[in-house]
Design a protein around this motif. Structure first.
Motif, PDB file in Angstrom:
ATOM      1  N   PRO A  75       0.820  -1.207   0.000  1.00  0.00           N
ATOM      2  CA  PRO A  75       0.000   0.000   0.000  1.00  0.00           C
ATOM      3  C   PRO A  75       0.858   1.264   0.000  1.00  0.00           C
ATOM      4  O   PRO A  75       1.811   1.386   0.778  1.00  0.00           O
ATOM      5  N   ALA A  76       0.526   2.213  -0.859  1.00  0.00           N
ATOM      6  CA  ALA A  76       1.132   3.542  -0.795  1.00  0.00           C
ATOM      7  C   ALA A  76       0.464   4.320   0.334  1.00  0.00           C
ATOM      8  O   ALA A  76      -0.559   3.913   0.886  1.00  0.00           O
ATOM      9  N   ARG A  77       1.011   5.464   0.669  1.00  0.00           N
ATOM     10  CA  ARG A  77       0.513   6.235   1.807  1.00  0.00           C
ATOM     11  C   ARG A  77      -0.910   6.738   1.611  1.00  0.00           C
ATOM     12  O   ARG A  77      -1.620   7.011   2.580  1.00  0.00           O
TER      13      ARG A  77
ATOM     14  N   ARG B 238      24.315 -12.751  -5.037  1.00  0.00           N
ATOM     15  CA  ARG B 238      25.405 -12.339  -4.154  1.00  0.00           C
ATOM     16  C   ARG B 238      24.898 -11.904  -2.779  1.00  0.00           C
ATOM     17  O   ARG B 238      25.580 -11.192  -2.049  1.00  0.00           O
ATOM     18  N   GLY B 239      23.682 -12.337  -2.438  1.00  0.00           N
ATOM     19  CA  GLY B 239      23.207 -12.165  -1.084  1.00  0.00           C
ATOM     20  C   GLY B 239      22.261 -11.019  -0.835  1.00  0.00           C
ATOM     21  O   GLY B 239      21.825 -10.810   0.302  1.00  0.00           O
ATOM     22  N   PHE B 240      21.909 -10.244  -1.858  1.00  0.00           N
ATOM     23  CA  PHE B 240      20.981  -9.134  -1.698  1.00  0.00           C
ATOM     24  C   PHE B 240      19.563  -9.551  -2.093  1.00  0.00           C
ATOM     25  O   PHE B 240      19.379 -10.279  -3.076  1.00  0.00           O
ATOM     26  N   ALA B 241      18.571  -9.052  -1.365  1.00  0.00           N
ATOM     27  CA  ALA B 241      17.211  -9.063  -1.896  1.00  0.00           C
ATOM     28  C   ALA B 241      17.097  -7.909  -2.882  1.00  0.00           C
ATOM     29  O   ALA B 241      17.710  -6.852  -2.693  1.00  0.00           O
ATOM     30  N   VAL B 242      16.324  -8.104  -3.938  1.00  0.00           N
ATOM     31  CA  VAL B 242      16.147  -7.068  -4.961  1.00  0.00           C
ATOM     32  C   VAL B 242      14.675  -6.699  -5.007  1.00  0.00           C
ATOM     33  O   VAL B 242      13.801  -7.576  -5.091  1.00  0.00           O
ATOM     34  N   PHE B 243      14.393  -5.395  -4.957  1.00  0.00           N
ATOM     35  CA  PHE B 243      13.022  -4.912  -4.886  1.00  0.00           C
ATOM     36  C   PHE B 243      12.760  -3.940  -6.032  1.00  0.00           C
ATOM     37  O   PHE B 243      13.436  -2.924  -6.162  1.00  0.00           O
ATOM     38  N   GLN B 244      11.789  -4.285  -6.888  1.00  0.00           N
ATOM     39  CA  GLN B 244      11.404  -3.466  -8.038  1.00  0.00           C
ATOM     40  C   GLN B 244       9.923  -3.122  -7.916  1.00  0.00           C
ATOM     41  O   GLN B 244       9.103  -4.004  -7.670  1.00  0.00           O
ATOM     42  N   MET B 245       9.591  -1.863  -8.102  1.00  0.00           N
ATOM     43  CA  MET B 245       8.193  -1.454  -7.977  1.00  0.00           C
ATOM     44  C   MET B 245       7.731  -0.714  -9.229  1.00  0.00           C
ATOM     45  O   MET B 245       8.493   0.014  -9.858  1.00  0.00           O
TER      46      MET B 245
ATOM     47  N   LYS C  73       9.660   1.081   2.999  1.00  0.00           N
ATOM     48  CA  LYS C  73       9.147   1.013   4.376  1.00  0.00           C
ATOM     49  C   LYS C  73       8.324  -0.254   4.590  1.00  0.00           C
ATOM     50  O   LYS C  73       8.386  -0.877   5.663  1.00  0.00           O
ATOM     51  N   TRP C  74       7.578  -0.653   3.584  1.00  0.00           N
ATOM     52  CA  TRP C  74       6.808  -1.903   3.674  1.00  0.00           C
ATOM     53  C   TRP C  74       7.742  -3.097   3.804  1.00  0.00           C
ATOM     54  O   TRP C  74       7.501  -4.005   4.605  1.00  0.00           O
ATOM     55  N   LEU C  75       8.829  -3.079   3.041  1.00  0.00           N
ATOM     56  CA  LEU C  75       9.785  -4.185   3.076  1.00  0.00           C
ATOM     57  C   LEU C  75      10.447  -4.286   4.451  1.00  0.00           C
ATOM     58  O   LEU C  75      10.703  -5.393   4.950  1.00  0.00           O
ATOM     59  N   ILE C  76      10.702  -3.146   5.083  1.00  0.00           N
ATOM     60  CA  ILE C  76      11.253  -3.149   6.443  1.00  0.00           C
ATOM     61  C   ILE C  76      10.227  -3.706   7.426  1.00  0.00           C
ATOM     62  O   ILE C  76      10.541  -4.558   8.275  1.00  0.00           O
ATOM     63  N   ALA C  77       8.972  -3.229   7.305  1.00  0.00           N
ATOM     64  CA  ALA C  77       7.920  -3.684   8.219  1.00  0.00           C
ATOM     65  C   ALA C  77       7.667  -5.180   8.097  1.00  0.00           C
ATOM     66  O   ALA C  77       7.327  -5.847   9.089  1.00  0.00           O
ATOM     67  N   GLU C  78       7.844  -5.733   6.887  1.00  0.00           N
ATOM     68  CA  GLU C  78       7.648  -7.164   6.675  1.00  0.00           C
ATOM     69  C   GLU C  78       8.806  -7.996   7.206  1.00  0.00           C
ATOM     70  O   GLU C  78       8.737  -9.228   7.213  1.00  0.00           O
ATOM     71  N   GLY C  79       9.880  -7.336   7.626  1.00  0.00           N
ATOM     72  CA  GLY C  79      11.034  -8.052   8.160  1.00  0.00           C
ATOM     73  C   GLY C  79      11.999  -8.558   7.106  1.00  0.00           C
ATOM     74  O   GLY C  79      12.986  -9.219   7.434  1.00  0.00           O
TER      75      GLY C  79
ATOM     76  N   ASP D  12       7.600   4.293   0.039  1.00  0.00           N
ATOM     77  CA  ASP D  12       6.590   3.493   0.739  1.00  0.00           C
ATOM     78  C   ASP D  12       6.856   2.006   0.570  1.00  0.00           C
ATOM     79  O   ASP D  12       6.596   1.207   1.487  1.00  0.00           O
ATOM     80  N   GLY D  13       7.364   1.619  -0.591  1.00  0.00           N
ATOM     81  CA  GLY D  13       7.714   0.221  -0.793  1.00  0.00           C
ATOM     82  C   GLY D  13       8.859  -0.224   0.096  1.00  0.00           C
ATOM     83  O   GLY D  13       8.859  -1.338   0.637  1.00  0.00           O
TER      84      GLY D  13
END
Length: 655
Positions: A386-388, A436-443, A476-482, A473-474
């Protein structure tokens, strides 16, 4: 359906691999590309690369000696594609460097040569010798004219010319007509439609038969209206396929040329815009399907026989790879009996197969990247957040292979455009980071294409504002999801993605610990001036989509320009740019690097000779991605693959 000579490439083995793929395996020029069948189906041509040396190869389709007939090994010219005119003559598209305004640009050149490698000829020489000057796209082919043994049709300077494929001799096929800039020919090579964009006005001209006058079929101000646009030729010559609005999205309709009446929709999708009409091959205008993308590229068949065949090929390849594949017809012979099929996915770079329609057999031809071990690659997952303001933003999350998906370092990867979109597809950048150990996030933030009018126009005049909010916002969502370790988040992109990566740590400094930009805009007002002055970009178009038409717009764009606010950056920055970039001029990154150094900020800047808005040369591409992964590994410290969540290493807080 039988499969002959098909190598599984280890794809059905364990998904975990000991070592991530090398940067060279991911980013070297494709070993094989552009496979094409001759008209008689007996010969296969393709481009083979070894480093920055490119070869045009010809071999018997069913196996035999592979003979190089053309070699290009210098930066000034790069090969694009190869194709056949008949069964004895090849056409080759290359590109060359020319001066254009303040930048050096690339223009295409069209060549022909015999199957044995003789008779190499530049087909644009007569165009130049007539005093008409240079044209930017000599390979803008309107029709392959399958019924004509010698000629093709090429759009040159607003006209359509018959071009003799052996001599380059020209003969007019269609005179210039007003401001028409895009011509379309039917399956028989008859130029029957043309599109014009002038002063924000879209016009479509068409006729039902050759020799008839062109009729003005559509005429409206495009910025103010969502009117129909040309999509393809119909089997009935009195009708056309067009894209038109339907339930807030673009759908496929039929348009009567004489009455201008729409009927349909032929195909609409409830979630996404409908894409282009798919022809069976470049040599025919017969429409067989409609493209669309929810998460992966897909086709909706409008031809029953094609639909059955295509579905069978999809199922056969999915069974062999053990995963859903995106497939397409790369080339057909003149009789339509043999087809080169392309197959790819998020974990499989393009691979090519030969399908024999009569024998109902499918056999492996070549892989674009045969040195890549697909067992080490990561799978993209569709998500949304969700966006703000409550809007749902579609996105893709790629986790490292074997990861528990918690407490990970993250690379946020905003796409370019911004009027474009990400999909689940082969993407070596995603694999570089994820393996190489990173999660990758594309929105697909507001302004991204494909999701309808409201989502697209939600990003108009919102560069650095709502678009940037959607990205934040994406995260922040990824942080909140752990999923994300909040102390190990970086952002990287190219073009508009490069801009967003520079402005993100200014707009939301609490989110990021490092940022990298390739060919990113650093000063919005300067970029708008460049587009208007050197490329004739429409003032109204820029004002409607970008802003910049008033003092208040200029002030707003100044406030969202990273160069203006460079002193606010608190994280390490990596910049890259190509010297020949004529989309975003190299001065955007040069001045950004200078501003950061003046402010005493940590910055690395790499500039690449001969490069455009992207990469043409393998050596430059590998140099950039080696620097990019080293930069993020230094600043975000990814843990070994397969580990679960753990406490973050001690990293220096940004100053």
């Amino acid at each position: 359906m039988r499969l002959l000579g098909f190598a599984l490439l280890g794809l059905l083995a364990s998904p975990a691999a000991a070592e991530p793929p090398s940067i060279r395996a991911l980013f070297a020029n494709p070993t094989f590309s552009s496979p094409r069948l001759s008209d008689d189906g007996e010969w296969l041509a393709y481009v083979q690369s070894a480093g920055d040396e490119q070869l045009v190869i010809v071999r018997p389709t069913l196996g035999g000696e592979a003979k190089p007939i053309l070699r290009v090994g210098y930066a000034e010219t790069r090969l694009g594609w190869v194709d056949w005119k008949g069964s004895d003559l090849l056409l080759v598209s290359g590109n060359s460097r020319v001066s254009r305004g303040p930048a050096v640009s690339r223009v295409t050149r069209l060549f022909s040569l015999d199957r044995a490698g003789g008779g190499l000829r530049w087909l644009g020489k007569e165009w130049r010798d007539r005093g008409w000057g240079w044209t930017q796209f000599e390979d803008d082919i309107v029709s392959w004219a399958p019924a004509d043994p010698k000629r093709i049709q090429v759009a040159l300077g607003g006209e359509v010319q018959w071009v003799d494929a052996r001599t380059g001799a020209l003969k007019e096929a269609q005179k210039r007509h007003g401001s028409i800039g895009a011509w379309h020919a039917d399956a028989d090579g008859n130029v029957r439609a043309g599109e014009s964009w002038e002063n924000e006005r879209y016009k479509l001209f068409a006729r039902t038969a050759p020799g008839e006058p062109l009729l003005l079929v559509l005429n409206y101000v495009a910025i103010e209206n969502d009117g129909p646009t040309f999509a393809g030729f119909h089997a009935d010559p009195s009708r056309l396929y067009v894209h038109a609005p339907h339930a807030g999205r673009s759908a496929l309709f039929e348009l009567d040329i004489a009455s201008h009446e729409l009927s349909g929709p032929v195909f609409a999708h409830a979630q996404v815009d409908v894409g282009g009409v798919v022809r069976e091959s470049p040599s025919t205008s017969r429409a067989v399907a409609v493209a669309y993308t929810v998460d992966r590229p897909a086709l909706h068949s409008i031809d029953e026989a094609f639909g059955r065949e295509f579905s069978g090929l999809e199922k056969a390849l999915a069974a062999e790879f053990g995963a859903q594949m995106s497939i397409g017809y790369e080339s057909l012979d003149g009789g339509g009996k043999r087809i080169v099929v392309r197959a790819s996915s998020d974990t499989q770079p393009p691979a090519y197969y030969l399908y024999d329609r009569e024998a109902k057999t499918l056999s492996h031809l070549v892989d674009s990247r045969p040195d890549l071990d697909a067992r080490s690659l990561a799978t993209m997952q569709p998500v949304s957040y969700p966006a703000r303001d409550g809007a749902r933003i579609p996105a893709y999350l790629t986790l490292p292979p074997g990861s528990a998906g918690k407490g990970l370092p993250v690379i946020v990867l905003p796409h370019g455009g911004p009027w474009a979109r990400d999909t689940i597809a082969w993407d070596p950048e995603v694999q570089l980071f994820a393996t190489r150990g990173f999660a990758v996030f594309q929105m697909n933030f507001r302004g991204s294409t494909g999701y309808g009018k409201e989502h697209l126009e939600g990003g108009f005049r919102e560069v650095g504002q709502k678009i940037q909010d959607d990205i934040a916002d994406g995260v922040k969502w990824l942080i909140a999801e752990g999923v994300a370790d909040p102390k190990r988040i970086g952002i990287y992109g190219a073009s508009h993605g490069g801009y967003a990566s520079l402005f993100g740590p200014i707009a939301t400094p609490e989110l990021y610990r490092a940022a990298a930009s390739y060919a990113g805009v650093s000063d919005q007002n300067e970029q708008l001036i460049y587009w208007k002055r050197y490329f004739g970009a429409s003032r109204e178009w820029l004002r409607a989509m970008w802003g910049g038409g008033s003092w208040s717009d200029a002030k707003r764009l100044e406030l969202v320009s990273p160069r203006v606010r460079a002193a606010e950056l608190r994280v390490p920055i990596l910049l890259g740019h190509g010297e020949d970039d004529d989309v975003v001029n190299v001065v955007q990154s040069r001045k950004m690097a200078a501003a950061l150094r003046k402010a005493g900020k940590p910055v690395e800047y790499l500039e690449f000779e001969h490069e455009i808005h992207g990469f043409l040369l393998e050596a430059n591409r590998i140099r950039w991605y080696e620097a990019l992964i080293a930069f993020f590994e230094k600043n975000l410290a990814p843990r070994a693959l397969g580990g679960g969540p753990e406490s973050s290493p001690k990293l220096e807080e940004p100053r």
